[in-house]
Design a protein around this motif. Structure first.
Motif, short mmCIF file in Angstrom:
data_model
loop_
_atom_site.label_atom_id
_atom_site.label_comp_id
_atom_site.label_asym_id
_atom_site.label_seq_id
_atom_site.Cartn_x
_atom_site.Cartn_y
_atom_site.Cartn_z
N THR A 8 0.83 -1.20 0.00
CA THR A 8 0.00 0.00 0.00
C THR A 8 0.87 1.26 0.00
O THR A 8 0.60 2.22 -0.73
CB THR A 8 -0.93 0.00 1.22
N LEU A 9 1.92 1.24 0.81
CA LEU A 9 2.85 2.37 0.83
C LEU A 9 3.51 2.56 -0.53
O LEU A 9 3.64 3.69 -1.02
CB LEU A 9 3.91 2.17 1.92
N ALA A 10 3.91 1.47 -1.17
CA ALA A 10 4.52 1.56 -2.50
C ALA A 10 3.54 2.10 -3.53
O ALA A 10 3.91 2.91 -4.39
CB ALA A 10 5.04 0.20 -2.93
N ALA A 11 2.28 1.69 -3.44
CA ALA A 11 1.28 2.20 -4.38
C ALA A 11 1.06 3.69 -4.17
O ALA A 11 0.92 4.45 -5.14
CB ALA A 11 -0.03 1.43 -4.22
N LEU A 12 1.02 4.13 -2.91
CA LEU A 12 0.86 5.56 -2.64
C LEU A 12 2.06 6.36 -3.11
O LEU A 12 1.91 7.44 -3.69
CB LEU A 12 0.63 5.78 -1.14
N LEU A 13 3.27 5.84 -2.88
CA LEU A 13 4.47 6.52 -3.35
C LEU A 13 4.48 6.63 -4.88
O LEU A 13 4.83 7.66 -5.44
CB LEU A 13 5.73 5.78 -2.89
N PHE A 14 4.07 5.55 -5.54
CA PHE A 14 4.05 5.56 -6.99
C PHE A 14 3.00 6.55 -7.50
O PHE A 14 3.24 7.26 -8.48
CB PHE A 14 3.77 4.16 -7.54
N ALA A 15 1.85 6.61 -6.84
CA ALA A 15 0.80 7.54 -7.26
C ALA A 15 1.25 8.99 -7.07
O ALA A 15 1.00 9.84 -7.94
CB ALA A 15 -0.47 7.27 -6.47
N VAL A 16 1.92 9.27 -5.97
CA VAL A 16 2.44 10.62 -5.76
C VAL A 16 3.50 10.96 -6.81
O VAL A 16 3.56 12.08 -7.32
CB VAL A 16 3.00 10.77 -4.33
N GLY A 17 4.32 9.98 -7.17
CA GLY A 17 5.31 10.19 -8.22
C GLY A 17 4.69 10.46 -9.58
O GLY A 17 5.15 11.33 -10.32
N VAL A 18 3.63 9.73 -9.91
CA VAL A 18 2.95 9.97 -11.19
C VAL A 18 2.32 11.35 -11.20
O VAL A 18 2.39 12.07 -12.20
CB VAL A 18 1.90 8.86 -11.45
N TYR A 19 1.69 11.73 -10.08
CA TYR A 19 1.12 13.07 -10.00
C TYR A 19 2.21 14.14 -10.16
O TYR A 19 2.02 15.12 -10.88
CB TYR A 19 0.40 13.26 -8.66
N GLY A 20 3.34 13.96 -9.51
CA GLY A 20 4.43 14.91 -9.63
C GLY A 20 4.99 14.97 -11.04
O GLY A 20 5.39 16.03 -11.52
N MET A 32 12.65 14.47 -9.31
CA MET A 32 12.33 13.94 -7.98
C MET A 32 11.13 13.01 -8.03
O MET A 32 11.09 12.00 -7.32
CB MET A 32 12.08 15.09 -7.00
N ALA A 33 10.15 13.32 -8.88
CA ALA A 33 8.99 12.45 -9.01
C ALA A 33 9.37 11.11 -9.64
O ALA A 33 8.88 10.06 -9.21
CB ALA A 33 7.92 13.14 -9.86
N VAL A 34 10.26 11.13 -10.61
CA VAL A 34 10.74 9.88 -11.21
C VAL A 34 11.49 9.05 -10.17
O VAL A 34 11.34 7.83 -10.10
CB VAL A 34 11.63 10.18 -12.44
N GLU A 35 12.28 9.72 -9.36
CA GLU A 35 13.02 9.01 -8.30
C GLU A 35 12.06 8.40 -7.28
O GLU A 35 12.29 7.29 -6.79
CB GLU A 35 13.97 10.00 -7.61
N LEU A 36 10.97 9.08 -6.97
CA LEU A 36 9.97 8.56 -6.05
C LEU A 36 9.30 7.31 -6.63
O LEU A 36 9.07 6.33 -5.91
CB LEU A 36 8.93 9.64 -5.76
N MET A 37 9.03 7.32 -7.92
CA MET A 37 8.44 6.13 -8.55
C MET A 37 9.42 4.96 -8.55
O MET A 37 9.01 3.81 -8.32
CB MET A 37 8.00 6.46 -9.98
N LEU A 38 10.70 5.23 -8.78
CA LEU A 38 11.69 4.15 -8.74
C LEU A 38 11.83 3.58 -7.33
O LEU A 38 12.01 2.36 -7.16
CB LEU A 38 13.04 4.66 -9.24
N ASN A 39 11.72 4.42 -6.31
CA ASN A 39 11.78 3.92 -4.94
C ASN A 39 10.55 3.10 -4.59
O ASN A 39 10.64 2.15 -3.80
CB ASN A 39 11.95 5.08 -3.96
#
Length: 127
Positions: A8-20, A32-39
């Motif tokens: 769930t945390l990974a899905a939220l991080l990925f969603a925030v990265g896509v939004y960014g 930074m958003a791309v880095e968040l999606m990779l993390n």
């Protein structure tokens, strides 16, 4: 181990990265958003490796490889953004879309050459 929380945390991080990635205009924020999606992907790899009790730790191996690729991507991306800022005075992604037409140094395109003017003899022959 419960896999719901890290997934769930990974899905939220990925969603925030896509939004960014979609909403930001600043190139540094996009990186930074791309880095968040990779993390988020790294978190998924480690979670599934622990969940499946992989004896070779392939999730961790892929995570180390992905961290290395992400570090190289950020280094190269920041170098490009720095050169863009030095030459254009802005790090906005919208202004960087013209790099293919104007060149990386911000040079303006030369106007197209004017067509040759018709001479008086050509006008007389045409009429």
């Amino acid at each position: 181990m419960h896999a719901v929380y890290p997934l769930t945390l990974a899905a939220l991080l990925f969603a925030v990265g896509v939004y960014g990635l979609l909403a930001r205009r600043n190139a540094v924020a996009v990186l930074m958003a791309v880095e968040l999606m990779l993390n988020a992907v790294n978190l998924n790899l480690v979670t599934f490796s622990a969940l499946l009790r992989d004896q070779f730790g392939m999730g961790q191996v892929f995570t180390i490889f992905l961290i290395t690729v992400a570090a190289a991507e950020i280094g190269l991306g920041l170098a490009i953004v720095l050169m863009l800022y030095r030459n254009r005075g802005s790090a906005a992604v919208d202004e960087a879309r013209e790099l293919g037409e104007d060149g990386a140094l911000g040079l303006k395109r030369l106007p197209a050459p004017a067509p040759p003017a018709d001479s008086e003899t050509d006008k007389a022959v045409a009429s």
